[in-house]
Design an enzyme around this catalytic site. Structure first.
Site, PDB file in Angstrom:
ATOM      1  CD  GLU A 146      -2.761  -8.928   0.976  1.00  0.00           C
ATOM      2  OE1 GLU A 146      -3.524  -9.442   1.802  1.00  0.00           O
ATOM      3  OE2 GLU A 146      -2.640  -7.685   0.854  1.00  0.00           O
TER       4      GLU A 146
ATOM      5  CD  GLU B 194       0.247  -7.078   4.826  1.00  0.00           C
ATOM      6  OE1 GLU B 194      -0.127  -6.908   3.650  1.00  0.00           O
ATOM      7  OE2 GLU B 194       0.973  -8.039   5.186  1.00  0.00           O
TER       8      GLU B 194
ATOM      9  N   GLY C  54       0.572  -5.882   0.128  1.00  0.00           N
ATOM     10  CA  GLY C  54      -0.395  -5.944  -0.956  1.00  0.00           C
ATOM     11  C   GLY C  54       0.217  -6.335  -2.282  1.00  0.00           C
TER      12      GLY C  54
ATOM     13  CB  ALA D  37      -0.920   0.003   1.222  1.00  0.00           C
TER      14      ALA D  37
END
Length: 337
Positions: A187, A207, A184, A139
């Site tokens: 991901e 995270e 992310g 992010a």
């Protein structure tokens, strides 16, 4: 309940799940048409001829690729042609932000995914980075810090929806990880069917270092890929592994030695896409659907799903072409019909 009764029930459930999956795909195509009219990006985010040559790693040296801080260049999508017709390369291009996931990038990727989804000529997708040494740093925390608390939840939901849509693409997707894929970024790669990494790439769901958890599918997809215990270890410890270790764990299917131009994983992904390209496109889509649907259910239901997917390829022209080509000892010419 007798074995025959169980098998009959599995067949019914399998067919029902297949019908539901096909309906979802049809609904997605309809929604894509509506979304395409509302997004500011063009129907197919294409570049000028100059940008095409600069946008995708080609073995000529990653350092020679020009970059731009213009938001419209955050994502570059190239539909290959010639012998590579059917391969789409989606390149993330935010060099100053280490390809971090921003509002604009989410919007552009969503538009690109929707356009790919409704294009029946697409046979495979490569997700890569156009920035040397980085795949995606996760992010965009600088942008996140400027968000009001009420904006964070909706943004994470949009990012999660994007990654889900990436995972739901009906064609094979290959993540080419030539640099760091964190949070992310990993991901996104986990949502792809296949992951190929350079040996120097770094990967991790980190995270918990920020006192949060993976919020875009990481807690669900990583255990399905490498197993529950190992996934917990990596997530709890916020551990980062290199490409070679990721291959040993099963996080990536292949780890290749990085080259001087920094695009070894991309080149390997392109070779794999070229192996997929000549195969029957409807068969590939049905195989992916059968695997994705079947892996979530018991074996009997999974076999019924496979049977139902097999039934979808029997009436196709491609199947007859495959038989004719085999008989005539020539290369088949599949058209996706």
């Amino acid at each position: 309940m007798s074995n025959s009764s169980r098998n009959s029930m599995a067949v019914l459930v399998g067919r029902s799940l297949l019908v539901q999956a096909l309906r979802v795909q049809a609904a997605d195509r309809d929604r894509a048409c509506r979304l395409a009219a509302t997004f500011s990006c063009t129907n197919r985010y294409l570049f000028s001829k100059r940008a095409v040559h600069a946008s995708v790693p080609s073995g000529h040296g990653a350092g020679a690729r020009p970059y731009s801080s213009d938001a419209k260049d955050d994502l570059r999508v190239r539909y290959l042609d010639g012998e590579d017709d059917g391969i789409v390369v989606v390149g993330i291009n935010r060099p100053k932000a280490k390809n971090a996931i921003s509002k604009n990038l989410v919007k552009m990727m969503y538009d690109a995914v929707e356009n790919i989804k409704k294009n029946n000529k697409v046979r495979s997708v490569i997700l890569c980075s156009l920035v040397p040494g980085i795949f995606c740093a996760g992010a965009d925390l600088k942008e996140r810090a400027k968000m009001h608390q009420s904006e964070v939840g909706p943004f994470v939901s949009k990012a999660r929806a994007l990654i889900t849509e990436l995972g739901n693409l009906p064609v094979p997707t290959i993540a080419a990880i030539d640099g760091a894929a964190l949070g992310g970024g990993l991901e996104m790669a986990l949502a792809c069917d296949i992951r190929i990494a350079s040996n120097t790439a770094k990967m991790g769901l980190v995270e918990t270092k920020l006192a949060i958890i993976p919020g875009a599918g990481g807690t669900q997809r990583l255990p399905r890929v490498i197993g529950v215990s190992l996934a917990k270890e990596l997530i709890f410890a916020a551990r980062v592994v290199d490409g070679a270790e990721a291959c040993r764990l099963g996080l990536v299917s292949n780890s290749v030695e990085q080259n001087k131009s920094g695009d070894a994983a991309y080149l390997q992904a392109l070779e794999l896409a070229r192996e997929i390209n000549p195969q029957g496109p409807i068969a590939i889509r049905m195989a992916k659907l059968a695997i994705n649907q079947g892996i979530e259910v018991d074996l009997a239901t999974g076999l019924a799903i496979e049977e139902a997917c097999y039934a979808q390829v029997i009436p196709t022209k491609d199947r007859l072409e495959g038989l004719a080509a085999f008989k005539e000892k020539r290369r088949p010419n599949f058209k996706g019909e």
